[in-house]
Design an enzyme around this catalytic site. Structure first.
Site, short mmCIF file in Angstrom:
data_model
loop_
_atom_site.label_atom_id
_atom_site.label_comp_id
_atom_site.label_asym_id
_atom_site.label_seq_id
_atom_site.Cartn_x
_atom_site.Cartn_y
_atom_site.Cartn_z
N GLY A 51 -20.70 -39.75 -59.86
CA GLY A 51 -20.89 -38.51 -57.66
C GLY A 51 -21.30 -39.12 -56.85
O GLY A 51 -21.77 -40.35 -56.43
N GLY A 82 -17.32 -47.56 -51.64
CA GLY A 82 -17.38 -47.53 -53.00
C GLY A 82 -16.44 -47.67 -53.87
O GLY A 82 -16.06 -48.23 -54.29
N HIS A 83 -16.95 -46.21 -54.52
CA HIS A 83 -15.63 -45.58 -55.45
C HIS A 83 -14.50 -45.63 -55.10
O HIS A 83 -13.70 -45.54 -55.73
CB HIS A 83 -16.11 -44.08 -55.27
CG HIS A 83 -18.58 -44.39 -55.70
ND1 HIS A 83 -18.51 -43.65 -55.44
CD2 HIS A 83 -18.25 -44.18 -57.50
CE1 HIS A 83 -20.61 -43.70 -55.76
NE2 HIS A 83 -20.32 -43.94 -57.15
N GLY A 140 -17.76 -51.74 -60.04
CA GLY A 140 -17.94 -53.00 -58.66
C GLY A 140 -19.03 -53.59 -59.63
O GLY A 140 -19.92 -53.48 -60.15
N GLN A 141 -18.46 -55.17 -58.53
CA GLN A 141 -19.12 -56.15 -58.23
C GLN A 141 -20.81 -55.91 -57.57
O GLN A 141 -21.91 -56.23 -58.16
CB GLN A 141 -18.76 -57.17 -57.88
CG GLN A 141 -19.83 -58.04 -57.86
CD GLN A 141 -19.30 -59.42 -55.92
OE1 GLN A 141 -18.20 -59.18 -56.51
NE2 GLN A 141 -20.17 -59.78 -55.68
N ASP A 143 -22.96 -53.77 -59.29
CA ASP A 143 -23.50 -54.05 -59.96
C ASP A 143 -23.66 -54.99 -61.21
O ASP A 143 -22.34 -54.83 -62.35
CB ASP A 143 -23.21 -52.28 -60.62
CG ASP A 143 -24.18 -50.71 -59.82
OD1 ASP A 143 -25.36 -50.63 -59.85
OD2 ASP A 143 -22.87 -50.49 -59.28
N GLN A 203 -24.53 -55.15 -64.67
CA GLN A 203 -23.71 -54.16 -65.27
C GLN A 203 -22.33 -54.09 -66.00
O GLN A 203 -22.22 -53.66 -67.26
CB GLN A 203 -24.08 -52.35 -64.97
CG GLN A 203 -22.60 -51.99 -64.75
CD GLN A 203 -22.67 -50.67 -63.90
OE1 GLN A 203 -23.79 -49.36 -64.14
NE2 GLN A 203 -21.65 -50.37 -63.60
N LEU A 212 -22.86 -49.77 -50.04
CA LEU A 212 -22.88 -48.61 -50.10
C LEU A 212 -23.14 -48.45 -51.42
O LEU A 212 -22.92 -48.75 -52.41
CB LEU A 212 -21.53 -47.95 -50.13
CG LEU A 212 -20.02 -48.13 -48.56
CD1 LEU A 212 -19.42 -47.09 -48.49
CD2 LEU A 212 -21.40 -47.45 -46.98
N SER A 245 -24.87 -44.59 -53.06
CA SER A 245 -25.18 -42.65 -53.12
C SER A 245 -26.51 -42.57 -52.38
O SER A 245 -27.16 -41.46 -52.37
CB SER A 245 -25.01 -41.83 -54.65
OG SER A 245 -23.62 -42.66 -55.06
P1 AMP Z 1 -22.52 -45.20 -59.17
O1 AMP Z 1 -21.53 -43.47 -59.26
O2 AMP Z 1 -23.33 -45.77 -58.13
O3 AMP Z 1 -22.73 -45.07 -61.02
O4 AMP Z 1 -21.01 -46.34 -59.34
C1 AMP Z 1 -20.03 -46.12 -59.78
C2 AMP Z 1 -19.20 -47.51 -59.72
O5 AMP Z 1 -18.79 -47.82 -58.43
C3 AMP Z 1 -20.19 -48.52 -60.28
O6 AMP Z 1 -19.08 -49.43 -60.81
C4 AMP Z 1 -20.49 -49.38 -59.20
O7 AMP Z 1 -20.35 -50.89 -59.54
C5 AMP Z 1 -19.55 -48.81 -58.42
N1 AMP Z 1 -20.09 -49.15 -56.50
C6 AMP Z 1 -21.06 -48.86 -56.45
N2 AMP Z 1 -21.01 -48.84 -55.31
C7 AMP Z 1 -20.31 -50.12 -54.52
C8 AMP Z 1 -20.08 -50.45 -53.69
N3 AMP Z 1 -20.79 -50.53 -52.18
N4 AMP Z 1 -18.82 -51.53 -53.37
C9 AMP Z 1 -18.16 -51.46 -54.65
N5 AMP Z 1 -17.90 -50.81 -55.45
C10 AMP Z 1 -19.63 -49.71 -55.48
#
Ligand code: AMP
Length: 289
Positions: A38, A43-44, A154-155, A157, A160, A191, A193
């Site tokens: 969330g 990015g999301h 996303g790349q 992480d 991951q 970007l 959270s």
């Molecule tokens: P999170 O909510 O931070 O757990 O991220 C959820 C998904 O969004 C994961 O697959 C992250 O790699 C991806 N993600 C987070 N930030 C970015 C970003 N700046 N660009 C691309 N994907 C992202």
């Protein structure tokens, strides 16, 4: 896909979301799934667009997964804004959002654990014990609940993604994984959270991480094949700017092991993690030498 302000089905229970998934599949649609914690940002959103290209119906999950936070990490402080996130999801043509509670996802006592070898030895795995085990646990559960055809990560992480890819292979999940590129602010900061934690001053120095990774990448491409000294200087420069370096190095892109000498034609991961105050920032670049 056309953007409409369609209604999103918000499911808080596993039974509810399974029912929705059944309906979607019975109608002959494929499911594209994007797991998130969330506080959605561009990015999301880019992952949603990516998933829309390879599936009929989009499902997102929003769950701040306690299992992937260490005892001194920011679980309590992590931004939670479900109402706003649901508006974003509606605008991005997400059909179903799975937003379970902690109790819905986890029993009080667990008798099983996932163990990871090698792939979590370096990078974030080295400084965040239990982090990737927590991620595999939740992604494993989410894949079993949603049964997606495609799942997009996303790349940003990258470690991951590699570990999840291995889990899909070894546990035989019937899902195609796709990795989407890192979305950045205009000044290069990836970007996240967590960027909302940054003070104005920290926000100004935060893009140095990406600039450093880009510099190392350029140097490597222009012939520096033993990058130890280069990396050591770059670490000092980041520290001098006021960022505390957790790691900064070049790794094999598949097995995620640090490398001291690079081979022409090979693909490498240049990755770093820094603290701006209490806030941990990570970033990476994939480079073919
Ligand atoms: P999170 O909510 O931070 O757990 O991220 C959820 C998904 O969004 C994961 O697959 C992250 O790699 C991806 N993600 C987070 N930030 C970015 C970003 N700046 N660009 C691309 N994907 C992202």
């Amino acid at each position: 896909m056309m953007k409409t302000d369609q209604k999103v089905a918000v499911c808080h229970s596993i039974n509810e979301v399974r029912e929705k998934i059944r309906e979607i599949k019975t109608a002959g649609n494929t499911i594209g799934f994007v797991p998130t914690m969330g506080a959605l940002h561009e990015g999301h959103i880019s992952l949603f667009s990516h998933a829309a290209k390879s599936s009929d119906v989009l499902v997102a999950s929003i769950f701040v997964n306690p299992e992937q936070f260490g005892p001194n990490e920011d679980f309590d402080r992590y931004p939670r804004q479900l109402e706003e996130d649901l508006k974003v999801c509606a605008n991005e043509n997400i059909s179903v959002v799975f937003a379970p509670s902690k109790d819905e996802m986890y029993d009080e006592k667990k008798y099983l654990q996932i163990k990871i070898e090698q792939l979590n030895k370096h990078l974030c795995g080295a400084s965040r014990p239990g982090f990737f085990e927590g991620i595999l646990l939740i992604v494993n559960k989410l894949f079993n609940i949603i049964e997606p055809d495609v799942a997009v990560f996303g790349q940003k992480d990258y470690q991951q993604f590699q570990i999840i890819k291995q889990m899909v292979r070894e546990f035989n999940h019937a899902v195609d994984l796709e990795m989407a590129p890192i979305i950045r602010a205009n000044d290069g900061l990836a970007l996240s959270s967590r960027n909302t934690y940054l003070s104005d001053e920290q926000r100004l120095i935060a893009p140095s991480l990406y600039r450093t990774l880009s510099f190392i990448s350029d140097q490597i491409k222009s012939g520096v094949h033993k990058p130890a000294l280069l990396i050591s200087h770059q670490k000092d420069e980041l520290e001098a700017k006021g960022l505390e370096v957790d790691y900064l190095n070049v790794y094999t892109s598949d097995t995620l092991q640090p490398v001291t000498e690079l081979t022409k034609g090979e693909k490498y991961l240049i990755a770093g993690a820094v603290y701006a105050g209490e806030t941990r920032l990570i970033d990476n670049i994939l480079t073919v030498v």
